[in-house]
Design an enzyme around this catalytic site. Structure first.
Site, PDB file in Angstrom:
ATOM      1  N   CYS A 116       0.814  -1.231   0.000  1.00  0.00           N
ATOM      2  CA  CYS A 116       0.000   0.000   0.000  1.00  0.00           C
ATOM      3  C   CYS A 116       0.844   1.277   0.000  1.00  0.00           C
ATOM      4  O   CYS A 116       0.321   2.360  -0.256  1.00  0.00           O
ATOM      5  CB  CYS A 116      -0.959   0.014   1.186  1.00  0.00           C
ATOM      6  SG  CYS A 116      -2.096  -1.392   1.187  1.00  0.00           S
ATOM      7  N   HIS A 249      -3.061   7.353   2.351  1.00  0.00           N
ATOM      8  CA  HIS A 249      -3.485   6.068   1.785  1.00  0.00           C
ATOM      9  C   HIS A 249      -4.867   5.762   2.356  1.00  0.00           C
ATOM     10  O   HIS A 249      -5.094   5.876   3.560  1.00  0.00           O
ATOM     11  CB  HIS A 249      -2.486   4.977   2.154  1.00  0.00           C
ATOM     12  CG  HIS A 249      -3.032   3.598   1.930  1.00  0.00           C
ATOM     13  ND1 HIS A 249      -3.598   3.225   0.745  1.00  0.00           N
ATOM     14  CD2 HIS A 249      -3.125   2.519   2.760  1.00  0.00           C
ATOM     15  CE1 HIS A 249      -4.019   1.968   0.837  1.00  0.00           C
ATOM     16  NE2 HIS A 249      -3.744   1.517   2.048  1.00  0.00           N
ATOM     17  N   ASN A 279     -10.187   0.114   0.135  1.00  0.00           N
ATOM     18  CA  ASN A 279      -8.723   0.196   0.101  1.00  0.00           C
ATOM     19  C   ASN A 279      -8.235  -0.387  -1.224  1.00  0.00           C
ATOM     20  O   ASN A 279      -8.344  -1.590  -1.445  1.00  0.00           O
ATOM     21  CB  ASN A 279      -8.172  -0.598   1.289  1.00  0.00           C
ATOM     22  CG  ASN A 279      -6.657  -0.571   1.384  1.00  0.00           C
ATOM     23  OD1 ASN A 279      -5.973  -0.183   0.444  1.00  0.00           O
ATOM     24  ND2 ASN A 279      -6.138  -0.988   2.523  1.00  0.00           N
TER      25      ASN A 279
END
Ligand code: ACO
Length: 322
Positions: A116, A249, A279
């Site tokens: 990520c 993020h 996500n």
């Protein structure tokens, strides 16, 4: 001699057509819209069609970024693509996108894997290569098909992720642009978030699905996101109050809100796309930047703080002037 920086001159993104809502998920695993929204802020996620691959998502995001910058593909001399879900073992997804874009100018192209945090690693790599003269104009992409590595019977993970891609064009410039990037990793924490499957002579050993220790990931993420933003500010002699936009993020809203609170930043200054997109790992930051650019949230010269954390564990922050 004047310094060379890199700056963003175009943005693009792509989400697959099919949205999967929390109610849809509640028919697949033992969960509810109420549980998912209250723990994560997520309402829905997009899932790619069976015949779409990582490069297909990346390609559309890249084409939209080129269009927004009004640039032809052959003016790009570097492609850096961040992904946790590459199209194949090799070649890199970056070279597949290069071919699909019709690029024949021999531009360098490679993938970056930092889960990520991958987009910030890719952005820092492209920025460094522009600043030291190795490239003049870079296409930096984050593209993910997280749906392909989710165990759709594991409610602890399958509700959290989605598919998508985002892209930026970075160009050499005498004015910043990117001020600095600060990247970190600590491999001692690699097993709290992993898909540890290995291909060995045609067989997968371990698991090809995401496994996660949710509460450990949560604590780790909140600590390092705020630390990384502070480190980037200190490095540039800037304060939290100088930040116009925090672009974290998009892991989940509780992590994002806790980070803003730790930094004592008002939540209106934080870009929040997680409710509609979940996500998307390395794609989440360029998706959020493209949204901020297209709805004209970002004004010229405003200060953006990008911050990411992901498997590895990896983390980091980048400060840039819009
Ligand atoms: N629906 C209903 N119940 C669920 C679900 C679900 N989708 N998932 C877990 N539960 C249950 C658990 O089984 C557990 O039940 P039990 O007590 O009977 O065993 C109960 O809910 C509590 O589980 P916890 O894991 O303690 O729940 P928590 O409040 O910690 O929330 C969550 C879980 C949302 C995953 C949280 O830990 C979190 O946000 N972690 C961060 C994870 C994350 O964002 N990862 C993204 C990838 S990392 C990154 O991008 C950096």
């Amino acid at each position: 001699m004047s310094m060379i920086y890199s700056r963003i001159v175009g943005t693009g993104s792509y989400l697959p057509e099919k949205a999967l809502t929390n109610d849809d998920l509640s028919r697949m695993v033992e969960t509810s819209d109420e549980w998912i929204q209250s723990r994560t802020g997520i309402r829905k996620r997009y899932i790619a069609a069976a015949d779409q691959n990582t490069s297909d998502l990346a390609l559309i995001a890249a084409q939209r970024a080129l269009e927004s910058a009004q640039l032809q593909v052959d003016t790009i001399d570097l492609i850096v693509l961040a992904t946790t879900t590459p199209e194949m073992i090799f070649p890199s997804t970056a070279t597949i996108v290069q071919e699909k874009l019709g690029m024949t100018n021999g531009a360098a192209a490679f993938d970056v894997q930092a889960v990520c945090s991958g987009f910030l690693y890719a952005l820092a790599t492209a920025d460094s290569m522009i600043r030291n003269g190795m490239a003049k104009r870079a296409l930096v992409i984050g593209a993910e098909l997280m749906s392909r590595i989710l165990n759709w019977e594991d409610r602890k993970t399958c509700v959290l992720f989605g598919d998508g891609a985002g892209a930026l064009i970075l160009e050499a410039s005498e004015t910043p642009g990117i001020l600095s990037s600060h990247l970190h990793a600590d491999g001692r924490y690699r097993d709290i978030l992993q898909a540890n499957g290995r291909i060995q002579n045609g067989t997968i050993h371990g698991t090809p699905y995401i496994e996660m220790e949710g509460s450990q990931v949560f604590r780790f993420a909140v600590r390092v996101l705020a630390e990384a933003v502070q480190e980037a500010l200190d490095n540039n002699g800037l304060k939290v109050s100088d930040i116009d936009w925090l672009v974290p993020h998009q892991a989940n809203l509780r992590i994002m809100d806790a980070t803003a609170r730790k930094l004592q930043m008002p939540s209106q200054k934080m870009i929040n796309m997680v409710g509609d997109q979940a996500n998307t790992s390395a794609a989440s930051i360029p998706l959020a930047i493209d949204a901020g650019a297209r709805n004209h949230s970002f004004k010229a010269n405003q200060l953006l703080a990008l911050a990411a954390v992901g498997g590895g564990f990896t983390w980091g922050a980048t400060l840039l002037r819009w």
